[in-house]
Design a protein around this motif. Structure first.
Motif, PDB file in Angstrom:
ATOM      1  N   GLU A 133      15.643  41.241 -45.035  1.00 25.94           N
ATOM      2  CA  GLU A 133      14.227  40.878 -45.204  1.00 25.94           C
ATOM      3  C   GLU A 133      13.998  39.367 -45.223  1.00 25.94           C
ATOM      4  O   GLU A 133      13.060  38.888 -44.577  1.00 25.94           O
ATOM      5  CB  GLU A 133      13.652  41.528 -46.457  1.00 25.94           C
ATOM      6  CG  GLU A 133      12.152  41.398 -46.576  1.00 25.94           C
ATOM      7  CD  GLU A 133      11.385  41.991 -45.403  1.00 25.94           C
ATOM      8  OE1 GLU A 133      10.329  41.438 -45.062  1.00 25.94           O
ATOM      9  OE2 GLU A 133      11.836  42.991 -44.804  1.00 25.94           O
ATOM     10  N   ASN A 191      -1.431  36.594 -49.598  1.00 29.29           N
ATOM     11  CA  ASN A 191      -0.304  36.559 -50.529  1.00 29.29           C
ATOM     12  C   ASN A 191       1.068  36.663 -49.885  1.00 29.29           C
ATOM     13  O   ASN A 191       2.067  36.652 -50.580  1.00 29.29           O
ATOM     14  CB  ASN A 191      -0.467  37.690 -51.554  1.00 29.29           C
ATOM     15  CG  ASN A 191      -1.697  37.492 -52.400  1.00 29.29           C
ATOM     16  OD1 ASN A 191      -1.872  36.445 -53.003  1.00 29.29           O
ATOM     17  ND2 ASN A 191      -2.572  38.477 -52.425  1.00 29.29           N
ATOM     18  N   SER A 192       1.105  36.789 -48.560  1.00 33.37           N
ATOM     19  CA  SER A 192       2.406  36.927 -47.903  1.00 33.37           C
ATOM     20  C   SER A 192       2.328  36.440 -46.464  1.00 33.37           C
ATOM     21  O   SER A 192       1.236  36.274 -45.904  1.00 33.37           O
ATOM     22  CB  SER A 192       2.860  38.394 -47.924  1.00 33.37           C
ATOM     23  OG  SER A 192       2.019  39.169 -47.100  1.00 33.37           O
ATOM     24  N   ILE A 193       3.488  36.253 -45.880  1.00 31.30           N
ATOM     25  CA  ILE A 193       3.574  35.854 -44.476  1.00 31.30           C
ATOM     26  C   ILE A 193       2.945  36.929 -43.595  1.00 31.30           C
ATOM     27  O   ILE A 193       2.221  36.614 -42.656  1.00 31.30           O
ATOM     28  CB  ILE A 193       5.054  35.635 -44.057  1.00 31.30           C
ATOM     29  CG1 ILE A 193       5.703  34.535 -44.893  1.00 31.30           C
ATOM     30  CG2 ILE A 193       5.164  35.318 -42.575  1.00 31.30           C
ATOM     31  CD1 ILE A 193       5.188  33.156 -44.680  1.00 31.30           C
ATOM     32  N   SER A 194       3.192  38.199 -43.899  1.00 29.00           N
ATOM     33  CA  SER A 194       2.643  39.272 -43.067  1.00 29.00           C
ATOM     34  C   SER A 194       1.113  39.298 -43.137  1.00 29.00           C
ATOM     35  O   SER A 194       0.453  39.534 -42.120  1.00 29.00           O
ATOM     36  CB  SER A 194       3.240  40.627 -43.446  1.00 29.00           C
ATOM     37  OG  SER A 194       3.015  40.916 -44.793  1.00 29.00           O
ATOM     38  N   GLU A 195       0.526  39.027 -44.305  1.00 30.14           N
ATOM     39  CA  GLU A 195      -0.932  38.953 -44.408  1.00 30.14           C
ATOM     40  C   GLU A 195      -1.467  37.771 -43.611  1.00 30.14           C
ATOM     41  O   GLU A 195      -2.509  37.867 -42.958  1.00 30.14           O
ATOM     42  CB  GLU A 195      -1.364  38.828 -45.864  1.00 30.14           C
ATOM     43  CG  GLU A 195      -1.243  40.102 -46.655  1.00 30.14           C
ATOM     44  CD  GLU A 195      -1.704  39.932 -48.101  1.00 30.14           C
ATOM     45  OE1 GLU A 195      -2.554  39.060 -48.374  1.00 30.14           O
ATOM     46  OE2 GLU A 195      -1.198  40.679 -48.945  1.00 30.14           O
ATOM     47  N   GLU A 206      11.471  37.459 -42.641  1.00 30.50           N
ATOM     48  CA  GLU A 206      10.382  36.583 -43.088  1.00 30.50           C
ATOM     49  C   GLU A 206      10.478  35.204 -42.435  1.00 30.50           C
ATOM     50  O   GLU A 206       9.471  34.631 -42.035  1.00 30.50           O
ATOM     51  CB  GLU A 206      10.385  36.441 -44.613  1.00 30.50           C
ATOM     52  CG  GLU A 206       9.851  37.641 -45.336  1.00 30.50           C
ATOM     53  CD  GLU A 206       8.364  37.849 -45.109  1.00 30.50           C
ATOM     54  OE1 GLU A 206       7.572  36.947 -45.445  1.00 30.50           O
ATOM     55  OE2 GLU A 206       7.998  38.922 -44.589  1.00 30.50           O
TER      56      GLU A 206
END
Length: 105
Positions: free
Chosen positions: A8, A87-91, A12
């Motif tokens: 993971e 709140n995250s790289i994916s968002e 990322e």
């Protein structure tokens, strides 16, 4: 793959590179995720032809149509966009993809 699934943290890191590449295509010079916010800086050269381009115009139109998603600010002659709920790289990637699909259409 003979070495197993990609860890993971590695995934990322690859997404950070993708995110920066996508941001560059949209004319963003810098992007930071911090404390649940995504901060985006446009090209710092105010005389850049980017500010007269269709891409910039469509990014501005996207922000106008989605005021709940981004706020724009100008401070010290630098134009920035802020999104409060990333709140995250994916968002962040999902948000940039929304902008990108609007700009491309």
């Amino acid at each position: 793959d003979r070495f197993g699934a990609i860890p993971e943290p590695t995934r990322e890191l690859m997404n950070v590179v993708r995110m920066r590449w996508m941001a560059g295509q949209l004319g963003f010079e810098k992007i930071i995720l911090k404390n649940g916010k995504m901060l985006i800086w446009f090209v710092s050269n105010q005389m850049s032809p980017y500010f007269q381009s269709p891409v910039f115009e469509k990014v501005i139109r996207f922000v106008q149509k989605n005021p709940f998603l981004f706020q724009m600010k100008e401070a010290r002659d630098k134009l920035t966009m802020i999104s409060e709920s990333v709140n995250s790289i994916s968002e962040a990637m999902k948000t940039l993809k929304k902008i990108q699909s609007f700009v491309i259409s």
